[in-house]
Design an enzyme around this catalytic site. Structure first.
Site, short mmCIF file in Angstrom:
data_model
loop_
_atom_site.label_atom_id
_atom_site.label_comp_id
_atom_site.label_asym_id
_atom_site.label_seq_id
_atom_site.Cartn_x
_atom_site.Cartn_y
_atom_site.Cartn_z
N GLU A 49 0.85 -1.20 0.00
CA GLU A 49 0.00 0.00 0.00
C GLU A 49 0.88 1.25 0.00
O GLU A 49 2.00 1.24 0.52
CB GLU A 49 -0.92 0.00 1.22
CG GLU A 49 -2.04 -1.02 1.10
CD GLU A 49 -3.08 -0.89 2.20
OE1 GLU A 49 -2.92 -0.03 3.10
OE2 GLU A 49 -4.06 -1.65 2.15
N ARG A 107 -6.85 4.45 -23.68
CA ARG A 107 -7.05 3.66 -24.90
C ARG A 107 -8.16 2.62 -24.74
O ARG A 107 -8.67 2.11 -25.71
CB ARG A 107 -5.73 2.98 -25.31
CG ARG A 107 -4.74 3.97 -25.92
CD ARG A 107 -3.46 3.28 -26.36
NE ARG A 107 -2.67 2.79 -25.23
CZ ARG A 107 -1.56 2.06 -25.34
NH1 ARG A 107 -1.13 1.73 -26.53
NH2 ARG A 107 -0.89 1.68 -24.27
N HIS A 140 -5.73 9.63 -26.34
CA HIS A 140 -5.80 8.86 -27.59
C HIS A 140 -7.00 9.29 -28.43
O HIS A 140 -6.89 9.47 -29.63
CB HIS A 140 -5.83 7.37 -27.27
CG HIS A 140 -5.84 6.53 -28.50
ND1 HIS A 140 -4.84 6.60 -29.45
CD2 HIS A 140 -6.73 5.64 -28.96
CE1 HIS A 140 -5.12 5.78 -30.44
NE2 HIS A 140 -6.26 5.19 -30.17
N LYS A 201 -3.22 1.25 -40.71
CA LYS A 201 -2.83 0.24 -39.72
C LYS A 201 -4.02 -0.59 -39.26
O LYS A 201 -5.11 -0.05 -39.05
CB LYS A 201 -2.23 0.94 -38.50
CG LYS A 201 -1.91 0.01 -37.34
CD LYS A 201 -1.21 0.72 -36.21
CE LYS A 201 -2.12 0.97 -35.04
NZ LYS A 201 -1.46 1.59 -33.90
N ASP A 227 3.49 9.76 -33.66
CA ASP A 227 2.30 9.10 -33.09
C ASP A 227 2.01 9.71 -31.72
O ASP A 227 2.85 10.43 -31.17
CB ASP A 227 2.53 7.59 -32.97
CG ASP A 227 1.23 6.79 -33.06
OD1 ASP A 227 0.14 7.40 -33.03
OD2 ASP A 227 1.30 5.56 -33.13
C1 R5P Z 1 -2.95 3.47 -31.11
O1 R5P Z 1 -3.63 3.55 -32.14
C2 R5P Z 1 -1.95 4.51 -30.75
O2 R5P Z 1 -2.11 5.66 -31.54
C3 R5P Z 1 -0.52 4.00 -30.90
O3 R5P Z 1 -0.26 3.75 -32.26
C4 R5P Z 1 -0.32 2.77 -30.11
O4 R5P Z 1 -0.78 2.94 -28.82
C5 R5P Z 1 1.13 2.38 -30.08
O5 R5P Z 1 1.27 1.20 -29.36
P1 R5P Z 1 2.47 0.23 -29.61
O6 R5P Z 1 3.74 1.00 -29.47
O7 R5P Z 1 2.31 -0.81 -28.53
O8 R5P Z 1 2.29 -0.39 -30.96
#
Ligand code: R5P
Length: 297
Positions: A49, A107, A140, A201, A227
Site C-alpha cells: 500500500e 485507450r 488517444h 494500420k 504518433d
Molecule cells: C494506437 O492507435 C496509438 O495511436 C498508438 O499507435 C499505439 O498505442 C502504439 O502502441 P504500440 O507501441 O504498442 O504499438
C-alpha cells in the site's frame, strides 16, 4: 457534478502538487506559471500500500486558494496516488485542478468485447470525485474527456516535438495510421517544412499490427514517424519495415511509454533517435509539454 468556481487564468495563488511520475513536468509548470511547487513525500508500506504526504500543506504563506495536482497516471500505483493527493489538497484549498499529462487507460475507451468495462470511463469517474476540472494532453481520443463528471480539456502538445529534431533538408512526416495524421501535420507545421503522409494500420493483437505502405516516396529521405503513444514499439517498427531505402529515421511521440523492450525494438529497426515529451518521464524525453498547458491555465 462539482462546479468549476473560477475560469482558467482567474484567481489567487495556486500551489503545484506533483505526483511521483510527473515531478519534472510539475517543476516546469511551476516555473512557467511562477507559482510554488509543493514538496511531496511518496512512501510504500510492506504490504504494497502507498502513502503520500505533503508535509507543509497547511503552512504556506500566503495560503494558496487553488491546487494544481499534476499526475501522469502511468500505473495502478499512480492512480491511487492521485486519489490520495486529491484527498489531501481538498482539505486545504477551495479549488482543485488536475493535470493528467498522460491519462492511463484512455485507450480502453469502449468495451471491445461483451463483459468488459469501459476502463477509461471508470478511471475518469474516480478522478472526478476529487477535482473541479481536468486538463489532459493528447488523449488517444479527445472524446475521452466526456467520461469525466467535471469539465475536462484536452491540450495538443504535439507541436513541441519539432523542437528536438535536427536540421533536415527534405523530411517526410509520417503517421503510422490515419488517426495520427493530424499530429504529423502539427509537428511538420511547427518544424516549418516537409511533406506529410500516413500508413493504414490494422491491429491484430497487442504485439502484432498490419501496416499498409503510404504513397509518399521514402527513398533517400529523412523520415519522422509521429504518433501519440509509443508503448511496445510494435506499431512504429512495423511502419519502419514498410519504408524503402530511407535516409535517417526519427521516432517522435507525445507519450513515450516505451514498455518492456520497446527501445531496443526501435533501435534494431534502424531508428536514429527517439524524441518524446515529459508527459511520461523517460530517458527519451527531449522536450516539455508544459508550455501549452501553461498557456491554458
Ligand atoms: C494506437 O492507435 C496509438 O495511436 C498508438 O499507435 C499505439 O498505442 C502504439 O502502441 P504500440 O507501441 O504498442 O504499438
Amino acid at each position: 457534478m462539482r462546479e468549476t468556481r473560477l475560469p482558467p487564468g482567474v484567481g489567487g495563488l495556486r500551489m503545484i502538487v506533483p505526483g511521483s511520475a510527473s515531478q519534472g513536468f510539475a517543476a516546469t509548470l511551476a516555473a512557467e506559471l511562477d507559482e510554488p511547487l509543493a514538496v511531496v513525500e511518496y512512501e510504500e508500506f510492506a504490504d504494497g500500500e502507498q502513502l503520500v504526504r505533503v508535509p507543509d500543506a497547511d503552512r504556506q504563506t500566503p495560503a494558496p486558494d487553488r491546487a494544481i495536482v499534476v499526475a501522469a497516471t502511468v500505473s495502478a500505483e499512480t492512480h491511487i496516488e492521485l486519489l490520495q493527493l486529491h484527498d489531501i489538497v481538498n482539505q486545504w484549498v477551495d479549488e482543485v485542478i488536475t493535470v493528467l499529462p498522460y491519462m492511463g487507460y484512455a485507450r480502453q475507451d469502449q468495451a471491445f468485447r461483451s463483459g468488459e468495462p469501459v476502463s477509461a470511463r471508470a478511471v475518469a469517474r474516480a478522478v472526478s470525485t476529487g477535482t473541479d476540472q481536468v486538463v489532459t494532453i493528447n488523449p488517444h481520443e479527445p472524446a475521452v474527456c466526456g467520461f469525466f463528471d467535471v469539465p475536462c480539456t484536452a491540450i495538443d502538445a504535439a507541436g513541441q516535438l519539432a523542437e528536438p529534431l535536427p536540421q533536415l533538408t527534405d523530411p517526410l512526416f509520417l503517421s503510422p495510421d490515419a488517426g495520427a495524421i493530424d499530429l504529423a501535420v502539427t509537428v511538420r507545421d511547427a518544424y516549418g517544412r516537409g511533406e506529410t503522409d500516413f500508413f493504414e494500420k490494422q491491429r491484430i493483437s497487442d504485439d502484432e499490427v498490419e501496416i499498409t505502405p503510404s504513397d509518399a516516396t521514402t527513398d533517400a529521405r529523412d523520415i519522422i514517424l509521429v504518433d501519440d503513444i509509443v508503448a511496445t514499439g510494435v506499431t512504429m517498427s512495423s511502419a519502419i519495415s514498410q519504408l524503402t531505402s530511407p535516409a535517417d529515421i526519427y521516432v517522435t511521440c507525445v507519450h513515450p511509454l516505451l514498455v518492456a523492450g520497446a527501445r531496443t525494438r526501435l533501435t534494431t529497426a534502424g531508428v536514429e533517435a527517439i524524441y518524446g515529451t515529459d508527459t511520461v518521464e523517460r530517458a527519451v524525453t527531449a522536450v516539455s509539454a508544459a508550455p501549452p498547458v501553461t498557456s491554458y491555465l
